[in-house]
Design an enzyme around this catalytic site. Structure first.
Site, mmCIF file in Angstrom:
data_model
loop_
_atom_site.group_PDB
_atom_site.id
_atom_site.type_symbol
_atom_site.label_atom_id
_atom_site.label_comp_id
_atom_site.label_asym_id
_atom_site.label_seq_id
_atom_site.Cartn_x
_atom_site.Cartn_y
_atom_site.Cartn_z
ATOM 1 C CG HIS A 142 -1.835 1.163 1.372
ATOM 2 N ND1 HIS A 142 -2.675 1.770 0.362
ATOM 3 C CD2 HIS A 142 -1.647 2.223 2.366
ATOM 4 C CE1 HIS A 142 -3.057 2.939 0.863
ATOM 5 N NE2 HIS A 142 -2.590 3.144 2.015
ATOM 6 C CG HIS B 233 0.485 7.216 4.127
ATOM 7 N ND1 HIS B 233 0.861 6.359 3.049
ATOM 8 C CD2 HIS B 233 -0.736 6.683 4.427
ATOM 9 C CE1 HIS B 233 0.196 5.461 2.671
ATOM 10 N NE2 HIS B 233 -0.979 5.732 3.407
ATOM 11 C CD GLU C 13 -4.058 6.564 11.219
ATOM 12 O OE1 GLU C 13 -5.016 5.793 10.833
ATOM 13 O OE2 GLU C 13 -3.744 7.758 10.645
ATOM 14 C CG ASP C 14 -1.795 1.871 10.773
ATOM 15 O OD1 ASP C 14 -2.598 2.496 11.517
ATOM 16 O OD2 ASP C 14 -1.819 1.546 9.772
ATOM 17 C CG ASP D 35 -3.851 6.804 2.073
ATOM 18 O OD1 ASP D 35 -3.769 5.785 1.903
ATOM 19 O OD2 ASP D 35 -4.447 7.325 3.269
ATOM 20 C CG ASP E 191 -22.180 15.762 -24.507
ATOM 21 O OD1 ASP E 191 -23.174 15.078 -24.209
ATOM 22 O OD2 ASP E 191 -21.877 17.132 -24.139
#
Length: 735
Positions: A64, A89, A93-94, A155, A275
C-alpha cells in the site's frame, strides 16, 4: 475452521523489490543527489515497521505505501519529500514509531506532513464528527503545505482502487466520503484525471448497477466511436499541418460518473446522451505563441464544423481558480451530433492533468496564481476559532466545486467569486468591515438589493452605512465561506451581549422564586424550554420570550423531571440505541415485522421501499431513520457520521404498503389516463393516493403517488406502464 493462507515469502520479497524499483523509476526525473538514499531509508523503515501486517486482501501491507508513493510520483508528479512521506504515511498511526523518531531521521518538514496525515486519536465531542475533525486537521496542515492533501489524495485513490475486499458497510462509508470531499478536493486542486477516477470508483460502490450498465454500454459502442473520431479528426489534422501547427489529437470518452450526472440532470436515458466523448487537441507551442495558436486551432475547427455559439468557454484568457486553462467549444459533427472539442497546449495539458504539482514547475511564468489565493482563503476559514468542525466542513465543501465568475470593482480590478455569489458576498470579499456595514449595491450602475445574484462580468459598487449590523437572515443570502464565517462570528458577539443582560435578569427572577442559580438548574431550565443551550435561555429572558409565569410553570413541572439531567443524554441515547440495534450477535438491522422493539421511521427525503438498498441512521430525537443508499443525503451522512450508521436489510413482507412516486411522460392520446390508471389499479391492485396531470401541446406529463409492497412490485409496475401506448418514460421520484 479458518482457511490458512499459504504464503510464499520468497516470492513476496521479490515482488516487494520489483515494486520498489518501479517506484524509483517513476521518480527518476526529480531525483537529486542524496535523494535515492532518503527514499531507501524511508522504504526500509516502512518495510520493517509494517512487516507483520497484511491488507484485507491478504497481501503484505507494504504494497500500500509503495503504491501511494508511486501515485504521488507518477500521477501527481511530486518530489522526494513527498515520496518519503507517502512511504511513511501510516507508520505513526499503525505502528510503534513516533513523530519524534521521524523528525530525528528525516527532519521537521517530513514529520509535520506525516502529522497532518495521521488521524486524531482519543476523546472527542459526540455532537461533532470525528471524520470532520480529522479532515479539518489535515487542512490545517494544508495551509502550510499542500503536499499533505496531495499525498492524502494518492492514499485515497489507492484505497478506492483496492476496495473489493472490504465489508460492504466500509465500502459505502469510504465511497461516500470520497464523493463528498475528496473528489471535490481533487477538482479544486486541478487534478482532473484523479477527480474523475475517484468519482467513477465511488459510483462503482454506491450505484453498482447503474455503473455496470453504463460501462457495458460504453464498451459495446467502442469500435463505432473510434471510427467516428477517426473521421472527425482527419480533416482537422490536415489543415493544422498546412498551417504549420504541430498537434496531437485524440478522442477521450467521458467518465461514467459524468455521463450518469448528465442522465440525471436532463432526465434522459443513456441512448440520448450525445457527448459521450470529447476531442482534445494538444498543441506544441512556445509560451509567447500559446494564446494565438489556440485561437488559430479554434478557427480551423469552426471552419470545418459549425459551432454552438452558446457553448464557447474561454479559460485561456482568464484561467479557472485552480489554474485550469483551455478553450472549449461544442460543434456539430458530420452525423448531426454535438461533439465537444477542447483546445490547449502541452503546458496547459500538464497543468490540467497534474494540477498543483505542475504549477510549481511553471510558476515563474504564470502570473498571480489562483491556487495561492484559494489556499489563503482556506487559511482564513481555519483561523476562525469558534467554527464547529461540521459547519466548517459544509462551508468548505461549498467552496470546492463551484465554478468561478469574474466581477469587476468600480476601478476595474478583477475579483473571482463562486457561481451563485451575491452582492453581499462581494462586499465581504472586499473587506470584512465593508461586508458588515453593507446596505445595498450598484451593479452596472443600477441599484440592487443585497441578495442580488451576480453575473459574470458585472461591475459592482458597494453602498455602506455606519448604522448597519449583520443580521441572522444574511446567512441565507451569502454563499462564500468567508462571508458565512464572518457573519456567524459577529452574530455570536451580538448574542453574547444580549445573553449577558438576560443572565442578570434571570438571576434576579430565580432568586425571587427561591430557585438556586447553578449550572444544574440552568441545564434543567434549558431542557424544560426545549432550548439548545443555556445561552439561548439567557437570550430568551432578555428578549422577553421567557417571563416570570413561564418560570413558575417550570417550578410546577420540576417534580416530574427531577431525574432528567440534560447535558450528556444525547450521547447516551445514541449509545443505547446503537447497542439495542446491533444486539449481541449481529450488526444488521432487520426492517420488518420483528422490528417492533426498535423505533424506526422511513426517511422522507428518499422514501425507501422494501428491496431498496438501505442503511439505518441513528438520530438523537427520532430513533432510527431508514435511508436508501443512493439517497441525496446519504453521502453527507456517511461522510460525517460514520459511527451512527447501521447496516439494514428488509425482511420479506407482503402486508405492508409503502408510498412512492412515479413520474410518467408520453404523447397525449385519447384515453391515455384511463389506460394508465387501469394498469395501476386494475392489473396491479395498487392504491393511488394522488395523481396530477399536465398536458401541453400534445405532451403528457403526470405524477402519481402510489402504495406498493416492495421494489420488485414497483419494477413490474413500471415495466407494464411502459407498454401502455403513448407512454415514453416512467421514473421513480422521491417525495
Amino acid at each position: 475452521m479458518k482457511n490458512t493462507l499459504v504464503i510464499d515469502l520468497e516470492a513476496e520479497k521479490q515482488e516487494i523489490l520489483k515494486r520498489y524499483r518501479a517506484l524509483l523509476r517513476a521518480c527518476k526525473s526529480t531525483l537529486q543527489k542524496g535523494d535515492k538514499k532518503e527514499i531507501r531509508k524511508a522504504f526500509d523503515m516502512a518495510l520493517e515497521s509494517h512487516k507483520n501486517m497484511r491488507r484485507k486482501s491478504g497481501e503484505p501491507y507494504i504494497y500500500h505505501p509503495i503504491a501511494v508513493a508511486q501515485i504521488a510520483a507518477e500521477e501527481i508528479g511530486l518530489g522526494t519529500t513527498s515520496i518519503v512521506c507517502a512511504l511513511l504515511h501510516d507508520v505513526v498511526e499503525d505502528t510503534d514509531i513516533t513523530l519524534e523518531d521521524i523528525e530525528r531521521e528525516f527532519g521537521k518538514k517530513t514529520a509535520k506532513i506525516i502529522d497532518g496525515l495521521t488521524k486524531i486519536s482519543g476523546v472527542f465531542d459526540y455532537n461533532s464528527s470525528l471524520q470532520a475533525e480529522n479532515f479539518r486537521k489535515m487542512l490545517l496542515t494544508l495551509a502550510d503545505d499542500v503536499r499533505v492533501i496531495l499525498i492524502k489524495l494518492a492514499d485515497r485513490l489507492h484505497n478506492m482502487r483496492t476496495m473489493d475486499f472490504m465489508p460492504r458497510q466500509k465500502q459505502l462509508k469510504i465511497a461516500s466520503e470520497t464523493i463528498y470531499l475528496y473528489a471535490p478536493l481533487a477538482h479544486r486542486l486541478g487534478l482532473y484525471a484523479i477527480k474523475s477516477e475517484l468519482e467513477d470508483l465511488s459510483m462503482k460502490y454506491l450505484e453498482p448497477d447503474t455503473y455496470k450498465y453504463i460501462a457495458t454500454q460504453l464498451n459495446e459502442k467502442k469500435a463505432e466511436r473510434n471510427l467516428f473520431i477517426k473521421r472527425f479528426v482527419e480533416p482537422i489534422n490536415e489543415i493544422l499541418a498546412e498551417q504549420g501547427l504541430s498537434a496531437d489529437i485524440f478522442g477521450r470518452p467521458k467518465s461514467i460518473h459524468s455521463i450518469w450526472n448528465k442522465m440525471k440532470k436532463k432526465n434522459i436515458p443513456f441512448e440520448e446522451v450525445y457527448d459521450l466523448f470529447a476531442i482534445r487537441i494538444i498543441l506544441d507551442s512556445v509560451p509567447e505563441q500559446e494564446k494565438a495558436d489556440c485561437w488559430k486551432a479554434y478557427s480551423i475547427v469552426t471552419d470545418l464544423y459549425r459551432p454552438n455559439p452558446d457553448r464557447l468557454r474561454d479559460w485561456v484568457s482568464s484561467p479557472k481558480g485552480n489554474g485550469y486553462e483551455s478553450l472549449h467549444t461544442t460543434v456539430m459533427g458530420p452525423k448531426g451530433q454535438w461533439v465537444e472539442v477542447q483546445i490547449r497546449t502541452q503546458r496547459m495539458n500538464e497543468i490540467a492533468e497534474k494540477g498543483f504539482a505542475a504549477h510549481w514547475k511553471y510558476k515563474e511564468s504564470s502570473n498571480d496564481n489562483g491556487l495561492d489565493q484559494w489556499i489563503m482563503k482556506v487559511r482564513e476559514m481555519l483561523n476562525n476559532p469558534e467554527a464547529n468542525a461540521l459547519d466548517f466542513l459544509d462551508d468548505f465543501k461549498m467552496n470546492l466545486f463551484s465554478d468561478e465568475i469574474f466581477i469587476f470593482t468600480p476601478k476595474g480590478a478583477l475579483i473571482q467569486l463562486p457561481l451563485g455569489a451575491t452582492a453581499l458576498d462581494f462586499a465581504f470579499e472586499i473587506h470584512t468591515d465593508v461586508g458588515a456595514k453593507c446596505i445595498g449595491a450598484k451593479v452596472n450602475h443600477k441599484l440592487v438589493p443585497l441578495s442580488y445574484k451576480l453575473q459574470n462580468g458585472d461591475q459592482v459598487e458597494i453602498i455602506t452605512s455606519g448604522k448597519q449590523v449583520p443580521k441572522e437572515d444574511w446567512l441565507n443570502i451569502v454563499c462564500t465561506a468567508k462571508a458565512k464565517s464572518k457573519i456567524k462570528s459577529s452574530l455570536k458577539e451580538e448574542k453574547r451581549k444580549i445573553a449577558e443582560q438576560g443572565k442578570e435578569t434571570l438571576e434576579r427572577k430565580l432568586k425571587s422564586l427561591k430557585i438556586t442559580y447553578n449550572t444544574d438548574n440552568l441545564n434543567k431550565l434549558s431542557y424544560f424550554f426545549k432550548l439548545a443551550s443555556t445561552q439561548d435561555l439567557f437570550i430568551g429572558v432578555a428578549q422577553g420570550r421567557i417571563e416570570l409565569k413561564d418560570l413558575k410553570d417550570y417550578l410546577a413541572s420540576e417534580k416530574e423531571i427531577e431525574n432528567r439531567g440534560s447535558g450528556q443524554n444525547d450521547h447516551q441515547q445514541i449509545e443505547a440505541l446503537l447497542n439495542k440495534v446491533k444486539g449481541p450477535e449481529s450488526d444488521i438491522l432487520l426492517i420488518g415485522e420483528d422490528m417492533q422493539r426498535i423505533d424506526y421511521t422511513l426517511a422522507a427525503c428518499c422514501n425507501p421501499i422494501p428491496g431498496d438498498d438501505v442503511f439505518g441512521f441513528v438520530t438523537v430525537s427520532e430513533g432510527i431513520k431508514i435511508h436508501r443508499t443512493n439517497c441525496p443525503n446519504a453521502a453527507q451522512l456517511m461522510a460525517n457520521y460514520g459511527y451512527r450508521i447501521v447496516k439494514a436489510k428488509w425482511n420479506k413482507q407482503k402486508e405492508l404498503t409503502f408510498l412512492t412516486g412515479l413520474h410518467i411522460i408520453g404523447i397525449d392520446d385519447v384515453g391515455l389516463i384511463n389506460n394508465i390508471t387501469k394498469v395501476i389499479s386494475g392489473d396491479f391492485k395498487v392504491n393511488m393516493r394522488s395523481i396530477t396531470v399536465d398536458t401541453d401541446n400534445g405532451i403528457f406529463d403526470g405524477s402519481i403517488m402510489i402504495y406498493v409492497n416492495d421494489k420488485e412490485h414497483l419494477d413490474m409496475l413500471i415495466e407494464n406502464l411502459l407498454e401502455v401506448k403513448g407512454v415514453t418514460g416512467v421514473t421513480r421520484f422521491d417525495a
